[in-house]
Design an enzyme around this catalytic site. Structure first.
Site, PDB file in Angstrom:
ATOM      1  N   ASP A   8      29.780  34.847 -24.251  1.00 34.52           N
ATOM      2  CA  ASP A   8      29.165  33.566 -24.541  1.00 34.52           C
ATOM      3  C   ASP A   8      28.631  33.040 -23.203  1.00 34.52           C
ATOM      4  OD1 ASP A   8      28.659  31.052 -25.884  1.00 34.52           O
ATOM      5  OD2 ASP A   8      30.436  30.278 -24.836  1.00 34.52           O
ATOM      6  N   LEU A   9      27.752  32.057 -23.239  1.00 36.60           N
ATOM      7  CA  LEU A   9      27.188  31.533 -21.978  1.00 36.60           C
ATOM      8  C   LEU A   9      27.872  30.236 -21.540  1.00 36.60           C
ATOM      9  CD1 LEU A   9      24.884  31.534 -19.782  1.00 36.60           C
ATOM     10  CD2 LEU A   9      23.608  30.092 -21.359  1.00 36.60           C
ATOM     11  N   ASP A  10      27.625  29.168 -22.339  1.00 36.00           N
ATOM     12  CA  ASP A  10      28.071  27.834 -21.940  1.00 36.00           C
ATOM     13  C   ASP A  10      29.598  27.754 -21.919  1.00 36.00           C
ATOM     14  OD1 ASP A  10      25.444  26.396 -21.876  1.00 36.00           O
ATOM     15  OD2 ASP A  10      25.390  27.079 -23.945  1.00 36.00           O
ATOM     16  N   THR A  16      27.878  24.674 -18.037  1.00 36.08           N
ATOM     17  CA  THR A  16      26.854  23.817 -18.656  1.00 36.08           C
ATOM     18  C   THR A  16      27.440  22.936 -19.751  1.00 36.08           C
ATOM     19  OG1 THR A  16      26.397  25.732 -20.005  1.00 36.08           O
ATOM     20  CG2 THR A  16      24.786  25.218 -18.280  1.00 36.08           C
ATOM     21  N   LYS A  44      31.117  22.807 -29.396  1.00 44.67           N
ATOM     22  CA  LYS A  44      31.004  24.005 -28.551  1.00 44.67           C
ATOM     23  C   LYS A  44      30.658  25.211 -29.410  1.00 44.67           C
ATOM     24  CE  LYS A  44      33.791  22.628 -24.645  1.00 44.67           C
ATOM     25  NZ  LYS A  44      35.051  22.832 -23.895  1.00 44.67           N
ATOM     26  N   GLY A  45      29.623  25.930 -29.011  1.00 45.11           N
ATOM     27  CA  GLY A  45      29.208  27.118 -29.764  1.00 45.11           C
ATOM     28  C   GLY A  45      28.332  26.793 -30.961  1.00 45.11           C
ATOM     29  N   ARG A  48      21.931  23.609 -31.728  1.00 44.37           N
ATOM     30  CA  ARG A  48      21.420  22.265 -31.463  1.00 44.37           C
ATOM     31  C   ARG A  48      21.278  21.461 -32.743  1.00 44.37           C
ATOM     32  NH1 ARG A  48      15.977  22.496 -28.199  1.00 44.37           N
ATOM     33  NH2 ARG A  48      17.187  24.147 -27.207  1.00 44.37           N
ATOM     34  N   SER A 113      24.916  34.146 -27.191  1.00 45.04           N
ATOM     35  CA  SER A 113      24.948  32.684 -27.057  1.00 45.04           C
ATOM     36  C   SER A 113      24.103  32.022 -28.133  1.00 45.04           C
ATOM     37  CB  SER A 113      24.397  32.292 -25.681  1.00 45.04           C
ATOM     38  OG  SER A 113      24.128  30.914 -25.625  1.00 45.04           O
ATOM     39  N   ALA A 114      24.532  30.828 -28.555  1.00 46.32           N
ATOM     40  CA  ALA A 114      23.752  30.064 -29.532  1.00 46.32           C
ATOM     41  C   ALA A 114      22.614  29.304 -28.862  1.00 46.32           C
ATOM     42  CB  ALA A 114      24.667  29.078 -30.248  1.00 46.32           C
ATOM     43  N   LYS A 144      27.507  30.080 -34.808  1.00 50.70           N
ATOM     44  CA  LYS A 144      28.918  30.455 -34.827  1.00 50.70           C
ATOM     45  C   LYS A 144      29.651  29.368 -35.625  1.00 50.70           C
ATOM     46  CE  LYS A 144      28.345  32.254 -30.143  1.00 50.70           C
ATOM     47  NZ  LYS A 144      28.614  32.057 -28.707  1.00 50.70           N
ATOM     48  N   GLU A 168      34.856  34.063 -24.996  1.00 48.01           N
ATOM     49  CA  GLU A 168      34.402  32.811 -25.613  1.00 48.01           C
ATOM     50  C   GLU A 168      35.248  31.620 -25.169  1.00 48.01           C
ATOM     51  OE1 GLU A 168      32.742  30.883 -27.505  1.00 48.01           O
ATOM     52  OE2 GLU A 168      31.225  32.201 -28.338  1.00 48.01           O
ATOM     53  N   ASP A 169      34.637  30.435 -25.122  1.00 48.10           N
ATOM     54  CA  ASP A 169      35.426  29.227 -24.817  1.00 48.10           C
ATOM     55  C   ASP A 169      35.525  28.299 -26.028  1.00 48.10           C
ATOM     56  OD1 ASP A 169      32.708  28.404 -24.781  1.00 48.10           O
ATOM     57  OD2 ASP A 169      33.271  26.628 -23.636  1.00 48.10           O
TER      58      ASP A 169
HETATM   59  C1  G6P Z   1      25.971  26.675 -26.997  1.00 54.15           C
HETATM   60  C2  G6P Z   1      26.717  25.421 -26.613  1.00 54.15           C
HETATM   61  C3  G6P Z   1      26.425  24.301 -27.578  1.00 54.15           C
HETATM   62  C4  G6P Z   1      24.921  24.126 -27.724  1.00 54.15           C
HETATM   63  C5  G6P Z   1      24.307  25.412 -28.245  1.00 54.15           C
HETATM   64  C6  G6P Z   1      22.796  25.313 -28.384  1.00 54.15           C
HETATM   65  O1  G6P Z   1      26.582  27.276 -28.063  1.00 54.15           O
HETATM   66  O2  G6P Z   1      28.111  25.660 -26.594  1.00 54.15           O
HETATM   67  O3  G6P Z   1      27.009  23.125 -27.070  1.00 54.15           O
HETATM   68  O4  G6P Z   1      24.638  23.082 -28.645  1.00 54.15           O
HETATM   69  O5  G6P Z   1      24.600  26.441 -27.312  1.00 54.15           O
HETATM   70  O6  G6P Z   1      22.240  25.153 -27.113  1.00 54.15           O
HETATM   71  P1  G6P Z   1      20.731  24.777 -26.804  1.00 54.15           P
HETATM   72  O7  G6P Z   1      20.626  25.032 -25.323  1.00 54.15           O
HETATM   73  O8  G6P Z   1      19.878  25.707 -27.599  1.00 54.15           O
HETATM   74  O9  G6P Z   1      20.544  23.372 -27.195  1.00 54.15           O
HETATM   75 MG    MG Z   2      30.640  28.272 -25.044  1.00 57.20          MG
END
Ligand code: G6P
Ligand code: MG
Length: 261
Positions: A8-10, A16, A44-45, A48, A113-114, A144, A168-169
């Site tokens: 996962d990224l964030d 972030t 989280k995850g 948007r 990542s989402a 997710k 994943e977090d």
């Molecule tokens: C990740 C984050 C979420 C965020 C989603 C979409 O999964 O954990 O908090 O809403 O990505 O991110 P974006 O950058 O596309 O708004």
């Molecule tokens: Mg995350």
């Protein structure tokens, strides 16, 4: 056997999550909706759009589609303002070292990542070149805990789901990993991520091979306990069925015992 990692990224590779929080909180403030850390944890995850829908639902509000689009764009503009100042110093502790040693150890590496902002962010902090494949919010629509982001990552790495370990977090991300049939390492606290095969505070000082061996052993123990539990259940069920047959036989026999001889 694990042959690849899906990250996962964030909140896993880059810090972030705090910027998503600030941007959503700013928007919720303008809409008059209370938004704190507990609410943020549930986003989280989450994509948007799904995040916006949840925040509006918490405030008992609905908006027409053009307004939804406007708020998503505004939130994202604020978010991008916050992340613009990020550098390689914002990669989370141990993450870049872990990616490098996992590559050296021969594991394949993908992003799952989402976020639609994932690739520019990886580039900004200088770790995009460490990935063999990437899947982000532009590639998959289902959020997710839907497993598609990880299944697509495995496909791009040319691996089977059971050959992948997800890092994943988010609780939604751990659920997605398990639904994909993968091993799941949680970063955070065991209270927030109770479903993970193991939870660590971060990747600092972790050796990919030892970590994989440890998670494989834990998954095997869970499968073993599950098989034993299932066997015990089957045993209990057959004992129950036998008792039921026995008492039915007795019931059938009972009237006879009262028949006049
Ligand atoms: C990740 C984050 C979420 C965020 C989603 C979409 O999964 O954990 O908090 O809403 O990505 O991110 P974006 O950058 O596309 O708004
Ligand atoms: Mg995350």
């Amino acid at each position: 056997m694990i042959r690849g990692f899906l990250f996962d990224l964030d909140g896993v590779l880059v810090d972030t999550a705090k910027f998503h929080f600030l941007a959503w909180q700013r928007m919720a403030g303008e809409l008059g909706i209370a938004f704190g850390h507990d609410e943020n944890e549930q986003l989280k995850g989450v994509s948007r759009r799904a995040s916006l829908e949840k925040i509006l639902a918490w405030g008992g509000q609905t908006l027409p589609e053009p307004e939804m689009e406007r708020w998503m764009a505004t939130k994202n503009a604020w978010y991008l303002e916050y992340v613009a100042s990020m550098t390689s110093a914002d990669v989370l502790p141990g993450a870049a070292e872990f990616l490098r040693s996992a590559r050296e150890a021969g594991y394949r590496i993908a992003l799952g990542s989402a976020s639609k902002n994932a690739l520019p962010i990886l580039e900004l902090v200088g770790i995009l070149n460490l990935f063999d494949a990437t899947v982000d919010g532009n590639d998959v629509t289902a959020s997710k805990p839907d497993p598609s982001v990880f299944l697509e990552g495995a496909r791009k790495l040319n691996l089977q789901p059971h050959e992948c370990l997800v890092v994943e977090d988010a609780a939604a991300g751990i659920e997605a990993a398990l639904r994909a049939g993968m091993l799941a390492l949680g970063l955070g606290t065991p209270e927030a991520l109770p479903q993970a095969h193991r939870v660590l505070p971060d990747l600092q000082g972790q050796d990919p091979r030892s970590l994989v061996a440890d998670l494989e052993a834990r998954a095997a123990a869970i499968a073993h306990a599950g098989a034993e539990g299932a066997a015990a259940e089957r045993l209990a069920a057959s004992a129950h069925a036998a008792a039921a047959t026995h008492s039915a036989t007795e019931d059938a026999a009972t009237p006879n015992t009262h028949l006049p001889s």
